[in-house]
Scaffold this motif. Structure first.
Motif, short mmCIF file in Angstrom:
data_model
loop_
_atom_site.label_atom_id
_atom_site.label_comp_id
_atom_site.label_asym_id
_atom_site.label_seq_id
_atom_site.Cartn_x
_atom_site.Cartn_y
_atom_site.Cartn_z
N PHE A 3 -20.13 -59.86 -31.20
CA PHE A 3 -19.56 -59.12 -30.36
C PHE A 3 -19.90 -59.31 -28.75
O PHE A 3 -19.16 -59.23 -27.77
CB PHE A 3 -19.09 -57.46 -30.67
CG PHE A 3 -18.42 -57.76 -31.89
CD1 PHE A 3 -17.16 -58.17 -31.73
CD2 PHE A 3 -18.87 -57.16 -33.32
CE1 PHE A 3 -16.28 -57.93 -33.15
CE2 PHE A 3 -18.02 -56.95 -34.31
CZ PHE A 3 -16.67 -57.47 -34.27
N LEU A 6 -18.64 -62.56 -27.42
CA LEU A 6 -17.35 -62.53 -26.95
C LEU A 6 -17.19 -61.50 -25.90
O LEU A 6 -16.29 -61.64 -25.05
CB LEU A 6 -16.49 -61.66 -28.17
CG LEU A 6 -16.10 -62.63 -29.43
CD1 LEU A 6 -15.71 -61.94 -30.52
CD2 LEU A 6 -15.10 -63.54 -28.98
N PHE A 7 -17.93 -60.33 -25.58
CA PHE A 7 -17.70 -59.71 -24.56
C PHE A 7 -17.99 -60.58 -23.33
O PHE A 7 -17.26 -60.31 -22.10
CB PHE A 7 -18.68 -58.27 -24.55
CG PHE A 7 -18.47 -57.35 -23.47
CD1 PHE A 7 -17.55 -56.38 -23.38
CD2 PHE A 7 -19.48 -57.67 -22.30
CE1 PHE A 7 -17.57 -55.59 -22.40
CE2 PHE A 7 -19.07 -56.65 -21.09
CZ PHE A 7 -18.55 -55.86 -21.24
N MET A 9 -17.77 -63.81 -22.98
CA MET A 9 -16.77 -64.82 -22.99
C MET A 9 -15.43 -64.30 -22.40
O MET A 9 -14.93 -65.00 -21.71
CB MET A 9 -16.82 -65.42 -24.27
CG MET A 9 -15.78 -66.74 -24.32
SD MET A 9 -16.20 -67.41 -25.92
CE MET A 9 -15.09 -66.39 -27.12
N LEU A 10 -15.18 -63.14 -22.92
CA LEU A 10 -13.64 -62.68 -22.57
C LEU A 10 -13.95 -61.72 -21.20
O LEU A 10 -13.14 -61.93 -20.52
CB LEU A 10 -12.99 -62.04 -23.62
CG LEU A 10 -12.82 -62.86 -24.98
CD1 LEU A 10 -12.42 -61.89 -26.28
CD2 LEU A 10 -11.80 -63.92 -24.68
N VAL A 11 -14.50 -60.76 -21.42
CA VAL A 11 -14.36 -59.60 -20.37
C VAL A 11 -15.02 -60.23 -19.00
O VAL A 11 -14.41 -60.02 -17.95
CB VAL A 11 -15.06 -58.30 -20.90
CG1 VAL A 11 -14.98 -57.18 -19.93
CG2 VAL A 11 -14.50 -57.88 -22.33
N VAL A 12 -16.47 -60.58 -19.23
CA VAL A 12 -17.07 -60.80 -18.04
C VAL A 12 -16.68 -62.08 -17.38
O VAL A 12 -16.17 -62.15 -16.28
CB VAL A 12 -18.59 -61.18 -18.46
CG1 VAL A 12 -19.49 -61.54 -17.26
CG2 VAL A 12 -19.20 -59.63 -18.92
N SER A 13 -16.37 -62.97 -18.29
CA SER A 13 -15.55 -64.54 -17.73
C SER A 13 -14.30 -64.17 -17.16
O SER A 13 -13.85 -64.63 -16.23
CB SER A 13 -15.69 -65.50 -18.57
OG SER A 13 -17.09 -65.70 -19.05
N GLY A 14 -13.67 -63.51 -17.92
CA GLY A 14 -12.26 -63.04 -17.22
C GLY A 14 -12.32 -62.47 -15.89
O GLY A 14 -11.37 -62.59 -14.89
N ALA A 15 -13.11 -61.57 -15.88
CA ALA A 15 -12.99 -60.70 -14.62
C ALA A 15 -13.73 -61.68 -13.55
O ALA A 15 -12.86 -61.27 -12.30
CB ALA A 15 -14.26 -59.46 -14.68
N MET A 17 -13.12 -64.71 -13.40
CA MET A 17 -11.97 -65.69 -13.05
C MET A 17 -11.00 -64.86 -12.05
O MET A 17 -10.28 -65.17 -11.05
CB MET A 17 -11.24 -65.85 -14.37
CG MET A 17 -10.28 -67.18 -14.50
SD MET A 17 -10.01 -67.56 -16.03
CE MET A 17 -9.10 -66.35 -16.79
N GLY A 18 -10.49 -63.44 -12.29
CA GLY A 18 -9.74 -62.77 -11.62
C GLY A 18 -10.05 -62.63 -10.09
O GLY A 18 -9.30 -62.38 -9.55
N LEU A 19 -11.55 -62.28 -10.12
CA LEU A 19 -11.95 -62.11 -8.64
C LEU A 19 -12.31 -63.42 -7.72
O LEU A 19 -12.77 -63.31 -6.93
CB LEU A 19 -13.03 -61.17 -8.98
CG LEU A 19 -12.87 -59.86 -9.27
CD1 LEU A 19 -14.18 -58.90 -9.66
CD2 LEU A 19 -11.75 -59.05 -8.58
N SER A 21 -10.52 -65.66 -6.57
CA SER A 21 -9.60 -65.73 -5.49
C SER A 21 -9.48 -64.31 -4.79
O SER A 21 -9.59 -63.29 -5.34
CB SER A 21 -8.35 -66.36 -5.89
OG SER A 21 -7.44 -65.72 -6.74
N ARG B 138 -8.70 -63.88 -21.58
CA ARG B 138 -9.41 -63.43 -20.14
C ARG B 138 -8.53 -63.16 -19.35
O ARG B 138 -8.92 -62.40 -18.28
CB ARG B 138 -9.98 -65.00 -20.00
CG ARG B 138 -11.27 -65.15 -20.64
CD ARG B 138 -12.00 -66.61 -20.15
NE ARG B 138 -13.11 -66.80 -20.86
CZ ARG B 138 -13.53 -68.25 -20.82
NH1 ARG B 138 -12.69 -69.37 -20.52
NH2 ARG B 138 -14.76 -68.50 -21.34
N ALA B 142 -8.80 -60.63 -16.25
CA ALA B 142 -8.92 -60.78 -14.88
C ALA B 142 -7.93 -60.32 -14.26
O ALA B 142 -8.27 -59.57 -13.02
CB ALA B 142 -8.22 -62.35 -15.06
#
Lengths: 69, 232
Positions: A3, A6-7, A9-15, A17-19, A21, B138, B142
């Motif tokens: 987990f 996964l945290f 890969m999903l949460v940290v990488s996703g955040a 990616m969002g920030l 731009s 993701r 994001a």
């Protein structure tokens, strides 16, 4: 199941990616004439949502979730 | 394959075909809504791509449902946020429910299934779907990060139990017939019920709830809901 991996890969990488731009800051949103802040939900209605969820019978009045795999 | 296994697998793949079709509709709608208030966000483009992925996934799942002899019902798009939320808060609610919770849960379910001995046609479908689900999870985190950078998103806390109840469905924490615990089910892409419940709970505790806390959302109500469900 790893987990922690996964945290990352999903949460940290996703955040990240969002920030990556320009952020939708309140000031930017105001300049664009858009809703700058997210309204706070009505607390009584939120509590009702919690109670209904405990009965596993949540609906659109109190909110619901999304079925998955 | 016996008839019971065929029926369980058919129902599971038909259900998946419907939820994948619903995800197509939801992601297209959310993409347009987010672009309207956050034009710099990368999320709308990701969601439009995800909608196309989900359309392909729905067809793959429908193909397996047909193989197991089960009809597929059409999905429909239905906003799920409480009616009193502002439009932007309602979008965040829905992204958290659909992506941060449900897509994240899908990643762990798919990963678990892919470690099992599978029928080759099932493995092929799971492989193709798993490739995309990480990106779908993701994009929820994001959007959460962008909203949390400009606003207080802690209002979501008391709503998380309703999202979890919807994701878990009616039966996940209920006792089931022994046929749903069969060790033969994974071969057809279906997890035994107790394993499915364990994965759902583990993913919440290990990924989803810490993720929400990272953005200042109190996971206390969600943990209380989980404890109440586990005590049933």
């Amino acid at each position: 199941m790893q987990f922690r991996k996964l945290f990352q890969m999903l949460v940290v990488s996703g955040a990240a990616m969002g920030l990556s731009s320009g952020c939708s800051t309140p000031a930017q949103a105001q300049q664009q004439g858009k809703d700058a802040r997210i309204d706070t939900a009505d607390k009584d209605a939120a509590d009702a949502g919690m109670a209904k969820a405990q009965d596993s019978d949540a609906g659109t009045q109190s909110g619901s979730g999304v079925s998955g795999w | 394959m016996n008839e019971v296994r065929r029926r369980i697998a058919g129902e599971a793949w038909a259900f998946r075909a419907r939820v994948e079709e619903e995800a197509t509709l939801r992601f297209n709608r959310l993409a347009g809504a987010i672009a309207a208030f956050d034009p710099d966000s990368p999320v709308p483009a990701l969601m439009r791509r995800a909608a196309e992925d989900e359309r392909r996934h729905a067809a793959l799942c429908a193909g397996l449902a047909a193989f197991y002899g089960h009809p597929v019902e059409s999905g429909r798009d239905a906003p799920i946020a409480p009616a009193h939320l502002s439009p932007r808060a309602a979008i965040l609610y829905e992204v958290v429910a659909a992506c941060c919770i449900t897509e994240t849960e899908s990643v762990t379910t798919l990963t678990t299934l892919l470690a099992e001995a599978l029928d080759p046609r099932v493995r092929s479908v799971l492989h193709e779907i798993a490739r995309d689900e990480v990106t779908h999870g993701r994009m929820g985190w994001a959007h959460m990060a962008r909203e949390a950078a400009s606003s207080d998103v802690s209002f979501l806390s008391p709503f998380i139990p309703a999202m979890l109840a919807g994701a878990a469905g009616d039966g996940l924490f209920a006792p089931v017939d022994p046929e749903l615990e069969s060790e033969d089910l994974p071969r057809d892409g279906v997890l035994p019920h107790s394993k499915k419940r364990a994965i759902f709970t583990g993913t919440l505790e290990g990924v989803v709830l810490p993720g929400l806390e990272k953005f200042g959302i109190d996971a206390g109500p969600a943990r209380a809901w989980l404890a109440a469900m586990a005590a049933r």
